[in-house]
Design a protein around this motif. Structure first.
Motif, PDB file in Angstrom:
ATOM      1  N   GLY D  16       0.925  -1.108   0.000  1.00 50.07           N
ATOM      2  CA  GLY D  16      -0.095   0.169   0.467  1.00 50.07           C
ATOM      3  C   GLY D  16       1.015   1.205   0.307  1.00 50.07           C
ATOM      4  O   GLY D  16       1.456   0.906  -0.864  1.00 50.07           O
ATOM      5  N   LYS D  17       0.614   1.956   1.263  1.00 49.91           N
ATOM      6  CA  LYS D  17       1.333   3.474   0.931  1.00 49.91           C
ATOM      7  C   LYS D  17       2.394   3.395   2.211  1.00 49.91           C
ATOM      8  O   LYS D  17       3.301   4.291   1.911  1.00 49.91           O
ATOM      9  N   ALA D  18       2.727   1.990   2.526  1.00 51.06           N
ATOM     10  CA  ALA D  18       4.125   1.956   3.671  1.00 51.06           C
ATOM     11  C   ALA D  18       4.677   0.852   3.022  1.00 51.06           C
ATOM     12  O   ALA D  18       4.811   0.161   1.812  1.00 51.06           O
ATOM     13  N   HIS D  19       5.988   0.745   3.351  1.00 50.83           N
ATOM     14  CA  HIS D  19       7.357  -0.241   2.974  1.00 50.83           C
ATOM     15  C   HIS D  19       7.483  -0.972   4.311  1.00 50.83           C
ATOM     16  O   HIS D  19       7.728  -0.465   5.513  1.00 50.83           O
ATOM     17  N   VAL D  20       7.910  -2.221   4.152  1.00 49.95           N
ATOM     18  CA  VAL D  20       7.724  -3.599   5.054  1.00 49.95           C
ATOM     19  C   VAL D  20       9.620  -3.956   4.767  1.00 49.95           C
ATOM     20  O   VAL D  20       9.992  -4.072   3.719  1.00 49.95           O
ATOM     21  N   ILE D  21      10.370  -3.448   5.721  1.00 55.38           N
ATOM     22  CA  ILE D  21      11.636  -3.943   6.208  1.00 55.38           C
ATOM     23  C   ILE D  21      11.838  -5.044   6.260  1.00 55.38           C
ATOM     24  O   ILE D  21      11.498  -5.162   7.623  1.00 55.38           O
ATOM     25  N   ASP D  22      12.124  -6.245   5.675  1.00 58.95           N
ATOM     26  CA  ASP D  22      11.957  -7.598   5.974  1.00 58.95           C
ATOM     27  C   ASP D  22      13.961  -8.224   7.319  1.00 58.95           C
ATOM     28  O   ASP D  22      14.836  -7.975   6.128  1.00 58.95           O
ATOM     29  N   VAL D  51       7.107  -0.124   8.225  1.00 56.22           N
ATOM     30  CA  VAL D  51       7.535  -1.358   9.384  1.00 56.22           C
ATOM     31  C   VAL D  51       8.633  -2.489   9.595  1.00 56.22           C
ATOM     32  O   VAL D  51       8.552  -2.176   7.912  1.00 56.22           O
ATOM     33  N   ILE D  52       8.920  -2.408  10.551  1.00 53.61           N
ATOM     34  CA  ILE D  52       9.995  -2.956  10.582  1.00 53.61           C
ATOM     35  C   ILE D  52       9.956  -4.389  10.654  1.00 53.61           C
ATOM     36  O   ILE D  52       9.342  -4.387  12.218  1.00 53.61           O
ATOM     37  N   ASN D  53      10.043  -5.376  10.362  1.00 57.95           N
ATOM     38  CA  ASN D  53       9.562  -6.826  10.335  1.00 57.95           C
ATOM     39  C   ASN D  53      10.685  -7.785  11.087  1.00 57.95           C
ATOM     40  O   ASN D  53      11.605  -7.730  10.814  1.00 57.95           O
ATOM     41  N   GLY D  80       6.183  10.529   9.643  1.00 59.57           N
ATOM     42  CA  GLY D  80       6.195   9.058   9.626  1.00 59.57           C
ATOM     43  C   GLY D  80       6.074   8.602  10.776  1.00 59.57           C
ATOM     44  O   GLY D  80       5.999   9.348  11.707  1.00 59.57           O
ATOM     45  N   THR D  81       6.280   6.914  10.772  1.00 60.55           N
ATOM     46  CA  THR D  81       6.342   6.693  11.970  1.00 60.55           C
ATOM     47  C   THR D  81       6.753   5.429  11.602  1.00 60.55           C
ATOM     48  O   THR D  81       7.024   4.893  10.180  1.00 60.55           O
ATOM     49  N   VAL D  82       7.099   4.587  12.776  1.00 65.83           N
ATOM     50  CA  VAL D  82       8.413   3.460  12.443  1.00 65.83           C
ATOM     51  C   VAL D  82       7.248   2.320  13.362  1.00 65.83           C
ATOM     52  O   VAL D  82       7.652   2.540  14.561  1.00 65.83           O
ATOM     53  N   ASN D  83       7.014   1.481  12.798  1.00 72.17           N
ATOM     54  CA  ASN D  83       5.831   0.129  13.975  1.00 72.17           C
ATOM     55  C   ASN D  83       6.757  -1.255  13.553  1.00 72.17           C
ATOM     56  O   ASN D  83       7.480  -1.013  12.187  1.00 72.17           O
ATOM     57  N   LEU D  84       7.001  -1.756  14.830  1.00 73.89           N
ATOM     58  CA  LEU D  84       7.832  -2.934  14.434  1.00 73.89           C
ATOM     59  C   LEU D  84       6.920  -3.993  14.644  1.00 73.89           C
ATOM     60  O   LEU D  84       5.948  -4.230  15.428  1.00 73.89           O
ATOM     61  N   VAL D  85       7.135  -5.138  14.017  1.00 74.72           N
ATOM     62  CA  VAL D  85       7.200  -6.714  14.464  1.00 74.72           C
ATOM     63  C   VAL D  85       8.273  -7.301  15.079  1.00 74.72           C
ATOM     64  O   VAL D  85       9.133  -7.585  14.388  1.00 74.72           O
ATOM     65  N   ALA D 112      -1.420  -6.039  12.075  1.00 79.10           N
ATOM     66  CA  ALA D 112      -1.479  -5.381  12.915  1.00 79.10           C
ATOM     67  C   ALA D 112      -0.464  -3.639  13.075  1.00 79.10           C
ATOM     68  O   ALA D 112      -1.349  -2.786  12.917  1.00 79.10           O
ATOM     69  N   ALA D 113       0.593  -3.885  12.644  1.00 81.81           N
ATOM     70  CA  ALA D 113       1.562  -3.318  12.090  1.00 81.81           C
ATOM     71  C   ALA D 113       1.324  -1.998  11.570  1.00 81.81           C
ATOM     72  O   ALA D 113       1.100  -0.677  11.663  1.00 81.81           O
ATOM     73  N   LEU D 114       1.236  -2.844  10.023  1.00 78.39           N
ATOM     74  CA  LEU D 114       0.548  -1.850   8.576  1.00 78.39           C
ATOM     75  C   LEU D 114      -0.563  -1.156   9.385  1.00 78.39           C
ATOM     76  O   LEU D 114      -0.429  -0.112   8.622  1.00 78.39           O
ATOM     77  N   LYS D 115      -2.005  -1.828   9.517  1.00 78.31           N
ATOM     78  CA  LYS D 115      -2.866  -0.887  10.089  1.00 78.31           C
ATOM     79  C   LYS D 115      -2.202   0.020  11.142  1.00 78.31           C
ATOM     80  O   LYS D 115      -2.926   1.140  10.870  1.00 78.31           O
ATOM     81  N   ALA D 116      -1.865  -0.450  12.054  1.00 73.78           N
ATOM     82  CA  ALA D 116      -1.715   1.065  13.019  1.00 73.78           C
ATOM     83  C   ALA D 116      -0.798   2.063  12.236  1.00 73.78           C
ATOM     84  O   ALA D 116      -0.576   3.269  13.131  1.00 73.78           O
TER      85      ALA D 116
END
Ligand SMILES: Nc1ncnc2c1ncn2[C@@H]1O[C@H](COP(=O)(O)OP(=O)(O)O)[C@@H](O)[C@H]1O
Ligand SMILES: Nc1ncnc2c1ncn2[C@@H]1O[C@H](COP(=O)(O)OP(=O)(O)O)[C@@H](O)[C@H]1O
Lengths: 137, 118, 137, 118
Positions: D16-22, D51-53, D80-85, D112-116
């Motif tokens: 979506g509009k976010a990026h996930v870093i694995d 989101v950093i997974n 912006g925001t950084v959420n962690l998994v 959950a991290a993306l939704k937040a």
């Protein structure tokens, strides 16, 4: 001065463990980690692990339970040079355990797994083993 | 980088007329006496048809090989056999290098190792 | 004589690594193995791993890239005592990297994870850190 | 006793509009620059919803925490925001001890991290 050092200095990892069976795992795993960081493939890492463990086991069989095993690992261009020493300083030659004269199987494995091996054991100086594993083979 | 469970696991069970010894973990100079205890215990009680299952063994050194060789020598004095189950390529390599492949029956499955006993 | 030695001798594992980021993993894993053999529970092993790594990272940040880090681990009755030293012998105090004055977060973690910590760092002697983890807590 | 793969794995993907870093492996003083490169690269290209997974991370030290904190500071400058998994209890403990639980959104699942974020 610091440039000269940087050119000539070689990375060396040194480990000293009590010459007891329970600590061999520390040497084995530390050397496996060094080999892993030095980009050795998994099979070569396993070879180095076993060779170092056999050198320690040999030192324990021959040595004095209050002694120490010293392992020095030099990280060379495309090789690891591992020097295993078990000085028998504290115990006179004739007090050493007779049943540990030499583990044929252990030394045979070391010679099979490593590229070059120099082994020296005598009652007055203890054990001295230098073995090299090259990256490309 | 993970530190696995360093404790060795050794257990035995009866399968028909044979006994299977399951070993898991790393067989080294510290842990091999625990394997020897179980092997020797069985032989002392008169069991000479043994399968030693090494599928869960990740590492074996010369002291571990010595335990296996010692067990084989003892059961052979009574007409017995020790068959091994081993699939780990690194450990099979050690049996190859030492020539122990010619002395032990080494199998990919427990069923094959048991079948080859009789 | 050998009985006296057996009574007073304590098992010590000693490790020396180059003061470079790539070798910290060797210290971390070696100490984890020692802790594991000393029957520490898995959580305490993780604490010791991180504390030793933070001590090394601190030494690397403060020190001289050609230097060494010495880690001595004494296996006591129900505790591990870990001494991490990074002598700054070769480099004068005022040549040290200014940006590595002290990692607040790293030292904070060490103090949180270990039972007792003595930390000493000054420009002339390098870093000296002694930390103890007890088996029962 | 096993030596795991010491190389860290870091990759990123758009959701979506976010990026996930694995991230996978061990984040330490040697490997954390590789994590920093990916985080900084995204922020440099104007991505501030991250989101950093860390689900596949087995170990993190203060230099790894520093990379996360540094990333958070930079994205916050742009709203912006950084959420962690993070599910690993040892790693959650490190976030607890350092008080970073109060600064990062830490979630059990990526969803959950993306939704937040929004
Ligand atoms: N490849 C082999 N095949 C058969 N038996 C072997 C082999 N290698 C070693 N042995 C036997 O295993 C036992 C232990 O061997 P080794 O480790 O060389 O001796 P030591 O116990 O003195 O260290 C000895 O009885 C030896 O004869
Ligand atoms: N618990 C915390 N909460 C928020 N920010 C923190 C926390 N701990 C450290 N920081 C920040 O993280 C960065 C790195 O911290 P630290 O490792 O202590 O410093 P250094 O980089 O000098 O070693 C600093 O910007 C510091 O302000």
């Amino acid at each position: 001065m610091s440039e000269v050092r940087a050119q000539t200095a070689q990375d060396v990892v040194f480990l000293r463990i009590p010459a007891k069976a329970e600590w061999v795992v520390v040497a084995r795993l530390a050397l496996a980690t060094v080999a892993s960081r030095s980009d050795f493939p998994i099979e070569a890492i396993e070879d180095i692990k076993l060779a170092v463990a056999e050198a320690c086991t040999n030192a324990i069989a021959q040595g004095d339970a209050a002694g120490q095993i010293e392992i020095s690992c030099s990280i060379e261009q495309a090789a690891l040079r591992v020097h295993v020493r078990a000085p028998s300083g504290a115990v006179a030659g004739d007090h050493r355990r007779a049943d540990g004269a030499s583990s044929g199987l252990g030394l045979f494995l070391i010679r099979s797994l490593m590229d070059t091996v120099e082994f020296d054991a005598d009652a007055s100086h203890g054990m001295d083993l230098v073995m090299v594993k090259r990256l490309s083979n | 980088m993970s530190v696995g469970n360093m404790d060795i696991k050794v257990s035995e069970r009866e399968v028909g007329k044979a006994h299977v010894i399951d070993v898991g973990g790393e067989i080294d100079v510290y842990t091999s006496p625990k394997v020897k205890d179980v092997v020797s215990g069985l032989i002392d009680r008169g069991t000479y048809q043994l399968v030693i299952n090494l599928e869960q063994v990740r590492y074996i050194d010369s002291t571990g090989l010595g335990v296996l060789i010692g067990g084989l020598k003892r059961v052979r004095e009574h007409g017995g056999t020790v068959n091994l189950v081993c699939t780990n390529p690194q450990i099979r390599k050690i049996f190859d290098i030492t020539g122990l492949v010619k002395i032990f029956g080494i199998f990919d499955t427990e069923a094959a190792a048991l079948k080859a006993l009789s």
